[in-house]
Design a protein around this motif. Structure first.
Motif, short mmCIF file in Angstrom:
data_model
loop_
_atom_site.label_atom_id
_atom_site.label_comp_id
_atom_site.label_asym_id
_atom_site.label_seq_id
_atom_site.Cartn_x
_atom_site.Cartn_y
_atom_site.Cartn_z
N SER A 19 24.60 -38.74 55.30
CA SER A 19 24.95 -39.91 54.51
C SER A 19 25.17 -39.58 53.04
N LYS A 20 26.13 -40.26 52.43
CA LYS A 20 26.37 -40.09 51.00
C LYS A 20 25.17 -40.56 50.18
N GLN A 21 24.36 -41.45 50.76
CA GLN A 21 23.19 -41.94 50.06
C GLN A 21 22.14 -40.83 49.86
N LEU A 22 22.26 -39.73 50.59
CA LEU A 22 21.30 -38.63 50.46
C LEU A 22 21.67 -37.64 49.37
N ILE A 23 22.89 -37.70 48.87
CA ILE A 23 23.35 -36.70 47.90
C ILE A 23 22.48 -36.68 46.65
N GLN A 24 22.30 -37.82 46.00
CA GLN A 24 21.50 -37.84 44.77
C GLN A 24 20.04 -37.49 45.01
N PRO A 25 19.37 -38.02 46.05
CA PRO A 25 17.98 -37.62 46.28
C PRO A 25 17.82 -36.11 46.54
N ILE A 26 18.75 -35.51 47.25
CA ILE A 26 18.68 -34.06 47.48
C ILE A 26 18.85 -33.31 46.17
N ALA A 27 19.83 -33.72 45.37
CA ALA A 27 20.05 -33.08 44.07
C ALA A 27 18.81 -33.21 43.18
N ASP A 28 18.20 -34.40 43.19
CA ASP A 28 16.99 -34.62 42.39
C ASP A 28 15.86 -33.68 42.82
N LEU A 29 15.70 -33.48 44.12
CA LEU A 29 14.66 -32.55 44.61
C LEU A 29 14.95 -31.12 44.19
N LEU A 30 16.20 -30.72 44.23
CA LEU A 30 16.56 -29.37 43.81
C LEU A 30 16.28 -29.16 42.32
N ILE A 31 16.51 -30.19 41.53
CA ILE A 31 16.23 -30.10 40.09
C ILE A 31 14.72 -30.07 39.86
N LYS A 32 14.00 -30.90 40.56
CA LYS A 32 12.55 -30.98 40.39
C LYS A 32 11.85 -29.67 40.78
N TYR A 33 12.28 -29.07 41.88
CA TYR A 33 11.65 -27.85 42.38
C TYR A 33 12.58 -26.67 42.18
N LYS A 34 12.88 -26.37 40.91
CA LYS A 34 13.78 -25.27 40.59
C LYS A 34 13.29 -23.96 41.21
N LEU A 35 14.24 -23.09 41.46
CA LEU A 35 13.92 -21.78 42.01
C LEU A 35 13.08 -20.96 41.04
N PRO A 36 12.30 -20.03 41.55
CA PRO A 36 11.55 -19.14 40.65
C PRO A 36 12.50 -18.44 39.68
N ARG A 37 11.98 -18.09 38.52
CA ARG A 37 12.79 -17.49 37.45
C ARG A 37 13.62 -16.31 37.94
N ILE A 38 13.09 -15.46 38.79
CA ILE A 38 13.82 -14.27 39.26
C ILE A 38 15.09 -14.65 40.01
N LEU A 39 15.07 -15.79 40.70
CA LEU A 39 16.24 -16.19 41.48
C LEU A 39 17.25 -17.00 40.68
N ARG A 40 16.88 -17.45 39.51
CA ARG A 40 17.81 -18.26 38.71
C ARG A 40 19.01 -17.46 38.25
N SER A 41 18.91 -16.14 38.24
CA SER A 41 20.07 -15.33 37.87
C SER A 41 21.14 -15.36 38.96
N LEU A 42 20.79 -15.86 40.15
CA LEU A 42 21.73 -16.05 41.25
C LEU A 42 21.73 -17.54 41.60
#
Length: 79
Positions: A19-42
């Motif tokens: 559902s398109k209604q899931l796009i923003q909640p998924i994006a919000d979770l990805l922002i909230k739980y950012k990848l560890p610093r070592i993986l941010r370079s990728l």
């Protein structure tokens, strides 16, 4: 008409869309739980079942990642 890898006729709409209604909640979770610093370079968001990739691109753009999708079915990739 879209013909699948095994020769079957397929819909031009991927059968496993979410559902398109899931796009923003998924994006919000990805922002909230950012990848560890070592993986941010990728900074890629991998979707191993990307289908057409429209939703992957939307979510990646909203959350600050680059979309990277894989799809086994050539019929969806070539649209």
């Amino acid at each position: 008409m879209v013909v699948g890898i095994s020769g079957e006729i397929m819909s031009t709409i991927h059968p496993a869309q979410y559902s398109k209604q899931l796009i923003q909640p998924i994006a919000d979770l990805l922002i909230k739980y950012k990848l560890p610093r070592i993986l941010r370079s990728l900074p890629f968001l991998l979707d191993p079942f990307a289908g057409l990739g429209f939703r992957l691109v939307e979510i990646a753009e909203l959350s600050g990642y680059f979309p990277l999708g894989v799809e086994i079915e050539p019929a969806y990739v070539n649209q």
